[in-house]
Design a protein around this motif. Structure first.
Motif, mmCIF file in Angstrom:
data_model
loop_
_atom_site.group_PDB
_atom_site.id
_atom_site.type_symbol
_atom_site.label_atom_id
_atom_site.label_comp_id
_atom_site.label_asym_id
_atom_site.label_seq_id
_atom_site.Cartn_x
_atom_site.Cartn_y
_atom_site.Cartn_z
ATOM 1 N N ASN A 39 46.019 42.790 55.902
ATOM 2 C CA ASN A 39 46.441 43.185 57.008
ATOM 3 C C ASN A 39 47.742 44.147 56.662
ATOM 4 N N ALA A 40 48.727 43.804 55.735
ATOM 5 C CA ALA A 40 49.739 44.603 55.602
ATOM 6 C C ALA A 40 49.432 45.725 54.951
ATOM 7 N N ALA A 42 46.698 47.490 55.203
ATOM 8 C CA ALA A 42 46.008 48.233 56.169
ATOM 9 C C ALA A 42 46.921 48.952 56.914
ATOM 10 N N PHE A 43 47.936 48.252 57.527
ATOM 11 C CA PHE A 43 48.885 48.781 58.447
ATOM 12 C C PHE A 43 49.868 49.742 57.723
ATOM 13 N N ARG A 44 50.237 49.507 56.347
ATOM 14 C CA ARG A 44 51.174 50.558 55.682
ATOM 15 C C ARG A 44 50.440 51.694 55.473
ATOM 16 N N CYS A 46 47.685 53.216 57.099
ATOM 17 C CA CYS A 46 47.659 53.935 58.318
ATOM 18 C C CYS A 46 49.196 54.404 58.701
ATOM 19 N N GLY A 47 50.166 53.659 58.635
ATOM 20 C CA GLY A 47 51.346 54.389 58.921
ATOM 21 C C GLY A 47 51.688 55.387 58.265
ATOM 22 N N SER A 111 48.236 50.861 49.149
ATOM 23 C CA SER A 111 48.422 51.334 50.662
ATOM 24 C C SER A 111 48.691 52.620 50.680
ATOM 25 N N VAL A 154 43.999 54.129 64.333
ATOM 26 C CA VAL A 154 43.976 52.954 65.144
ATOM 27 C C VAL A 154 42.518 52.265 64.799
ATOM 28 N N PHE A 157 42.473 51.260 61.179
ATOM 29 C CA PHE A 157 43.081 49.887 60.870
ATOM 30 C C PHE A 157 42.227 48.831 61.470
ATOM 31 N N ARG A 161 40.510 45.861 59.221
ATOM 32 C CA ARG A 161 40.771 44.496 59.395
ATOM 33 C C ARG A 161 39.526 43.687 59.474
#
Length: 205
Positions: A39-40, A42-44, A46-47, A111, A154, A157, A161
């Motif tokens: 999850n971390a 995936a978030f990084r 996309c960010g 990431s 989004v 992401f 997930r």
């Protein structure tokens, strides 16, 4: 804001970024990791991609002007680049190249590279975001393009997930079929970019 432009922008970025095609690569790059680590990452990823694409959406046309490249010329070049990407998708060369890039990277945290760059924010998506921002000048146009870009990321992401579940549900064959259909759509959109650029050249002559 023109709804047709928003739809075209979303389809263009969705096809270029190709969240469905990225799912298996994300799973491969994060094998053996815990759900929290996945999850971390995936978030990084996309960010970082969002920050990079936002910078090009805001200053991309100014950079082109600084080096003496007109927007119509970039639109034609971008359309040709997108058409090549569409051919790669139709003949599976794009997926193979992405898999090779992923295999060459052996860092513990994928990431930033290769997920954010160049798999999400690659040459195609950067060219697309500059082209789309150039089609809708002004703050409202920029906000709409950035909104579409955020919506696509989004989705990336969310699919990251749910990647393992989708892979088991759809299977490799269905993913390949969807990729080819998206490639056909991208080919048509890329031709439209080229025609728009040529039309702008004619009006400016």
């Amino acid at each position: 804001m023109d709804s047709a432009f928003l739809i075209t922008a979303f389809v263009t970025l969705f096809v270029i970024v190709d969240p469905i095609g990225l799912m298996p690569l994300f799973i491969a790059l994060t094998q053996g990791m815990t759900p929290q680590q996945r999850n971390a990452i995936a978030f990084r990823s996309c960010g970082v991609a969002a920050i990079l694409l936002t910078l090009f959406a805001i200053s991309g046309e100014a950079v082109l002007g600084f080096v003496g490249i007109s927007m119509p010329a970039f639109r034609v070049a971008g359309g040709i680049l997108l058409f090549i990407t569409a051919l790669d998708m139709l003949f599976e060369r794009r997926t193979k190249r992405r898999e090779d890039q992923a295999e060459e990277e052996d860092h513990n945290d994928p990431s930033v590279f290769p997920l954010a760059i160049p798999l999400i924010a690659g040459p195609g998506s950067i060219a697309s975001i500059i082209l789309l921002a150039g089609q809708q000048p002004g703050l409202l146009g920029l906000a709409s393009v950035l909104g579409v870009m955020v919506a696509v990321l989004v989705l990336v992401f969310v699919l990251f997930r749910l990647g393992s579940h989708f892979e088991r549900l759809l299977g490799r064959t269905v993913i390949n079929v969807v990729t080819r259909l998206l490639g056909m759509l991208l080919a048509a959109l890329s031709v439209q970019f080229v025609l728009d650029g040529l039309r702008a050249f004619g009006l400016g002559a």
